[in-house]
Design an enzyme around this catalytic site. Structure first.
Site, PDB file in Angstrom:
ATOM      1  N   PRO A 187       0.836  -1.208   0.000  1.00 44.98           N
ATOM      2  CG  PRO A 187       0.026  -1.038   2.175  1.00 44.98           C
ATOM      3  CD  PRO A 187       0.725  -1.972   1.248  1.00 44.98           C
ATOM      4  CE1 TYR A 211      -0.661   7.678   9.606  1.00 46.98           C
ATOM      5  CE2 TYR A 211       0.323   5.667   8.768  1.00 46.98           C
ATOM      6  CZ  TYR A 211       0.228   7.044   8.759  1.00 46.98           C
ATOM      7  OH  TYR A 211       1.032   7.798   7.937  1.00 46.98           O
ATOM      8  NE  ARG A 239       1.903  -3.223   5.111  1.00 45.62           N
ATOM      9  CZ  ARG A 239       2.724  -2.367   4.510  1.00 45.62           C
ATOM     10  NH1 ARG A 239       2.471  -1.077   4.524  1.00 45.62           N
ATOM     11  NH2 ARG A 239       3.794  -2.780   3.860  1.00 45.62           N
TER      12      ARG A 239
HETATM   13  C1  LIG Z   1       5.090   6.867  -1.112  1.00 44.51           C
HETATM   14  C2  LIG Z   1       4.795   5.842  -0.049  1.00 44.51           C
HETATM   15  C3  LIG Z   1       3.539   5.812   0.534  1.00 44.51           C
HETATM   16  C4  LIG Z   1       3.223   4.850   1.508  1.00 44.51           C
HETATM   17  N1  LIG Z   1       1.941   4.776   2.002  1.00 44.51           N
HETATM   18  C5  LIG Z   1       1.561   3.728   2.771  1.00 44.51           C
HETATM   19  C6  LIG Z   1       0.190   3.499   3.078  1.00 44.51           C
HETATM   20  O1  LIG Z   1      -0.730   4.207   2.636  1.00 44.51           O
HETATM   21  N2  LIG Z   1      -0.094   2.426   3.873  1.00 44.51           N
HETATM   22  C7  LIG Z   1       0.881   1.600   4.373  1.00 44.51           C
HETATM   23  O2  LIG Z   1       0.569   0.651   5.087  1.00 44.51           O
HETATM   24  N3  LIG Z   1       2.189   1.784   4.054  1.00 44.51           N
HETATM   25  C8  LIG Z   1       2.543   2.793   3.251  1.00 44.51           C
HETATM   26  N4  LIG Z   1       3.852   2.924   2.845  1.00 44.51           N
HETATM   27  C9  LIG Z   1       4.860   1.929   3.250  1.00 44.51           C
HETATM   28  C10 LIG Z   1       5.018   0.838   2.165  1.00 44.51           C
HETATM   29  O3  LIG Z   1       3.839   0.054   2.076  1.00 44.51           O
HETATM   30  C11 LIG Z   1       6.201  -0.111   2.473  1.00 44.51           C
HETATM   31  O4  LIG Z   1       6.013  -0.643   3.749  1.00 44.51           O
HETATM   32  C12 LIG Z   1       7.563   0.607   2.406  1.00 44.51           C
HETATM   33  O5  LIG Z   1       7.676   1.388   1.224  1.00 44.51           O
HETATM   34  C13 LIG Z   1       8.720  -0.402   2.439  1.00 44.51           C
HETATM   35  O6  LIG Z   1       8.629  -1.284   1.342  1.00 44.51           O
HETATM   36  P1  LIG Z   1       9.666  -1.151   0.089  1.00 44.51           P
HETATM   37  O7  LIG Z   1      11.036  -1.274   0.658  1.00 44.51           O
HETATM   38  O8  LIG Z   1       9.298  -2.273  -0.838  1.00 44.51           O
HETATM   39  O9  LIG Z   1       9.436   0.207  -0.502  1.00 44.51           O
HETATM   40  C14 LIG Z   1       4.205   3.909   1.917  1.00 44.51           C
HETATM   41  C15 LIG Z   1       5.484   3.964   1.338  1.00 44.51           C
HETATM   42  C16 LIG Z   1       5.779   4.893   0.364  1.00 44.51           C
HETATM   43  C17 LIG Z   1       7.152   4.900  -0.271  1.00 44.51           C
END
Ligand SMILES: Cc1cc2nc3c(=O)[nH]c(=O)nc-3n(C[C@H](O)[C@H](O)[C@H](O)COP(=O)(O)O)c2cc1C
Length: 385
Positions: free
Chosen positions: A27, A182, A230
């Site tokens: 997400p 959150y 989550r």
């Molecule tokens: C731009 C952005 C927005 C995010 N928004 C959410 C969100 O709405 N809900 C959530 O659970 N995590 C959110 N995250 C966290 C990501 O789901 C994820 O946990 C984090 O990017 C690490 O994973 P990665 O290393 O594959 O990027 C967000 C991350 C990024 C980069």
């Protein structure tokens, strides 16, 4: 007798639904809806690209569950008004026609709202840190009011209505966002929850809000509609936070998760590193412990575009699914590239800075493409001798 180890392109069943491979879009908030929280056509194209690119499942950005207490960011989409539900109905059709499972992440910001003047939380305590400038809104968190029992019941009721709206909008399921600091995480975390009633104190009490949400949502949706959860240790406003009790806390939390019986558990690593945010000093990991204790699939997260780490998590029984965040922004076709051994576009922070909006990412890619075509116009062989 040899046992076949799972690979990226093996199917897996989640809540009775078959997923075509092990890759899920994490997400990601993109603050690109209208001011009224209605998703746009551009968001439809954004989500459909992941489905076309081979992801088995896509989890939406966090969607707010009511208009007065849960909203986190300006231009965040919601799942509350008829217009929002209708907007999502168009997008779910675009994603699901590729055989991709599409889940709505239900999010209540609690004390971490960047747009509401009056915020609610388990206790009246000033949140740590500052809001992220790249998702807009205030530059300081407000002091929240402690939720009354009525406020808690209203919040649960709104999750239920949002889940019903997710059914109406054509999603395959919902993910309750209990991660990253959150509202559900504010209940679970001892330093943000000083309550002395049944929602504070023991881990069982601090998890009660999340359990009530999961139970109420499950009762409200049809059989076969996925209800996932989550959780995380790190928080958007406290990235280095780990459970003080380490694996003992993981076991205590997952005992409660098991009783609440979600269809899957997704363990986030907001700071972007599974190793840093899921491994304990004794060599065990939160995702591995969850997988041993729960009889539902576990999604690991955090830098899992590192394919050798991702594969190790699958083959050592530390995850069933892998969620990909930033690397999916850089490569909406991440699974297809992995399948055919094609090079991945490296993620660049400018893709989501100064804003996490879709427009910002589009500008980044356009400028990069222009810079590349300019440099190819002026290749060394063109320069006058
Ligand atoms: C731009 C952005 C927005 C995010 N928004 C959410 C969100 O709405 N809900 C959530 O659970 N995590 C959110 N995250 C966290 C990501 O789901 C994820 O946990 C984090 O990017 C690490 O994973 P990665 O290393 O594959 O990027 C967000 C991350 C990024 C980069």
């Amino acid at each position: 007798m040899s046992r076949t180890l799972p690979s990226f392109f093996d199917t897996v069943t989640v809540g009775g639904r078959r997923l075509n491979n092990r890759f899920v879009v994490a997400p990601m908030t993109r603050v690109s809806a209208t001011a009224d929280g209605v998703p746009t056509d551009a968001m439809g194209a954004y989500y459909e690209a992941f489905a076309e690119g081979g992801f088995a499942a896509v989890i939406s950005e966090g969607l707010y569950t009511d208009l007065v207490a849960s909203v986190a960011n300006p231009n965040q989409p919601g799942l509350v008004t008829p217009q929002q539900v209708e907007g999502w109905r168009k997008i779910t059709g675009r994603v699901r026609r590729h055989g991709t499972v599409f889940l709505a992440q239900l999010m209540h910001a609690g004390a971490l709202s960047q747009v509401l003047e009056h915020t609610l939380a388990p206790s009246t305590l000033q949140p740590l840190g500052k809001p992220s400038a790249s998702s807009g809104g205030y530059d300081a968190f407000r002091m929240p009011a402690a939720m009354t029992p009525d406020d808690i019941q209203t919040a649960v009721d709104c999750y239920v209505q949002a889940a019903r709206n997710a059914v109406a909008a054509g999603f395959d399921g919902v993910e309750i966002h209990g991660a990253n600091g959150y509202l559900p995480d504010q209940f679970l975390t001892a330093y943000t929850n000083h309550r002395t009633d049944r929602y504070g104190g023991s881990v069982e009490n601090r998890f009660r809000f999340t359990a009530e949400v999961l139970t109420a949502v499950r009762q409200a949706v049809p059989a076969g509609f996925i209800v996932g959860l989550r959780l995380s240790e790190s928080k958007v406003n406290h990235l280095s936070y780990r459970w003080e009790e380490g694996p003992a806390m993981a076991e205590a939390v997952f005992r409660e998760v098991k009783k609440a019986a979600p269809d899957y558990l997704h363990l986030a690593a907001e700071g972007g590193s599974w190793k840093r945010e899921s491994l304990y000093a004794d060599g065990r990991s939160s995702t591995g412990i969850a997988r041993q204790m729960l009889n539902v699939p576990v999604i690991a997260n955090g830098g899992l575009h590192d394919l050798s780490l991702a594969e190790t998590l699958l083959t050592t029984g530390q995850a069933d699914l892998l969620s990909i965040g930033r690397a999916a922004i850089a490569n909406p076709d991440f699974p297809e590239k992995v399948r055919w051994g094609k090079a991945l576009v490296p993620f660049h922070p400018k893709m989501i800075k100064p804003s996490v909006s879709l427009d910002n990412t589009r500008v980044y890619f356009r400028e990069t493409a222009e810079a590349q075509s300019l440099s190819s116009c002026f290749s060394p062989s063109d320069s006058p001798s």
